[in-house]
Design a protein around this motif. Structure first.
Motif, PDB file in Angstrom:
ATOM      1  N   TYR A  71     -41.774 -16.520   0.496  1.00  0.00           N
ATOM      2  CA  TYR A  71     -42.531 -15.319   0.880  1.00  0.00           C
ATOM      3  C   TYR A  71     -41.793 -13.750   0.315  1.00  0.00           C
ATOM      4  N   ASP A  73     -46.216  -9.452   2.781  1.00  0.00           N
ATOM      5  CA  ASP A  73     -47.109 -10.561   2.653  1.00  0.00           C
ATOM      6  C   ASP A  73     -48.022 -10.446   3.497  1.00  0.00           C
ATOM      7  N   HIS A  74     -49.336 -11.043   3.733  1.00  0.00           N
ATOM      8  CA  HIS A  74     -50.204 -11.005   4.730  1.00  0.00           C
ATOM      9  C   HIS A  74     -49.548 -11.800   5.980  1.00  0.00           C
ATOM     10  N   ALA A  75     -48.769 -12.641   5.708  1.00  0.00           N
ATOM     11  CA  ALA A  75     -48.457 -13.441   6.745  1.00  0.00           C
ATOM     12  C   ALA A  75     -47.146 -12.621   7.744  1.00  0.00           C
ATOM     13  N   ARG A 133     -49.134 -10.291  10.136  1.00  0.00           N
ATOM     14  CA  ARG A 133     -49.951 -10.991  11.046  1.00  0.00           C
ATOM     15  C   ARG A 133     -49.193 -11.209  12.346  1.00  0.00           C
ATOM     16  N   ARG A 153     -42.310 -17.953  14.243  1.00  0.00           N
ATOM     17  CA  ARG A 153     -43.727 -18.663  14.430  1.00  0.00           C
ATOM     18  C   ARG A 153     -43.620 -19.284  15.835  1.00  0.00           C
ATOM     19  N   ARG A 158     -51.616 -11.824  -0.617  1.00  0.00           N
ATOM     20  CA  ARG A 158     -50.560 -12.503  -0.501  1.00  0.00           C
ATOM     21  C   ARG A 158     -49.585 -12.129  -1.303  1.00  0.00           C
TER      22      ARG A 158
END
Length: 273
Positions: free
Chosen positions: A194, A198-200, A203, A217, A263
């Motif tokens: 990653y 990055d979009h993750a 979030r 997470r 991404r």
């Protein structure tokens, strides 16, 4: 969900004002106690991940031979046994990269290790698993000596694909040094993980930040997001030469919902000196 054509670059993704504000406001870190608990329970959390998801979470990585020609070029596919090369896949999971390589006839003997005993059990129960072609074993690469399972200086190709991000940054150098012990001089380490912004990464809600670019997470597994500069320094510091190291940008598009998700990955090739 569809991906558009990927773009590789050395430039860091530019954030929108909203994204910059969001990251700037996320300043509260997990307490040292919670962080130590996460590190202590890392193996258990990954084992629970595979208990819940079995072999169905990750798709087979048929893209690896497209991105990394070193794995399975036409010149070495199905060649003589005498020309066989040795590969180590770190963080093999349930074999989503190992078994596509075997199916394609890549002339590799593959050592595959993972933190999770349950993941290794899934690998060994796969119909394609054959000790004549691969050997899977449980290993914590941050502290378990790889030379106990693999002869020193024998690996021609090693892969770290979406693995290093799950390791606390303080232990990343130890993991890379451990891999270096079993790599032959001139061997290639293939890396993809990653990338920063990055979009993750964007979030994550408040309360999930462990440290800069490092998050946890909901299931207790961790995720680090790499910058090009830090990654280069990390590998150079452990005796590798940078061949390539750059961001890979993809746009994941959901046409039905009119969504476009940016991404960002970091991809590199590093030569063992």
């Amino acid at each position: 969900m569809d991906d558009d054509v990927q773009l590789t670059t050395h430039n860091v993704r530019e954030l929108t004002e909203e994204e910059s504000s969001q990251l700037a406001m996320d300043t509260v870190l997990l307490t040292p106690f919670k962080r130590q608990k996460l590190e202590k329970e890392a193996k258990k959390n990954w084992d629970l991940f595979y208990k819940r998801n079995t072999t169905k979470f990750f798709k087979d990585r048929h893209w690896t031979t497209r991105e990394f020609k070193e794995l399975c070029s036409e010149d070495n596919k199905n060649s003589n046994v005498s020309s066989k090369r040795y590969m180590l896949e770190v963080g093999c999971g349930v074999g989503n990269a190992v078994f596509p390589l075997i199916e394609e006839g890549c002339q590799l003997y593959i050592y595959a290790c993972d933190f999770s005993p349950r993941a290794i059990d899934f690998v060994k129960s796969n119909r394609l698993y054959d000790e004549a072609k691969c050997h899977a074993f449980v290993c914590d690469i941050t502290c378990d000596d790889l030379t106990l399972s693999i002869p020193a200086a024998t690996i021609n190709i090693a892969t770290l694909i979406f693995v290093l991000s799950a390791i606390t940054p303080q232990k990343m150098s130890a993991a890379i040094a451990n891999i270096g012990k079993v790599m032959a001089t001139g061997g290639t380490l293939l890396f993809r993980d990653y990338g920063i912004y990055d979009h993750a990464m964007l979030r994550f809600s408040r309360g999930h930040k462990i440290d800069d670019n490092f998050y946890v997470r909901q299931d207790g597994t961790m995720a680090y997001f790499f910058s090009e500069e830090a990654t280069r320094k990390l590998f150079i510091g452990e005796g590798f030469e940078v061949v390539t190291c750059e961001y890979v940008y993809r746009q994941t598009v959901n046409k039905k919902e009119n969504l476009s998700v940016p991404r960002v990955f970091l991809q590199g090739k590093f030569k063992k000196l």
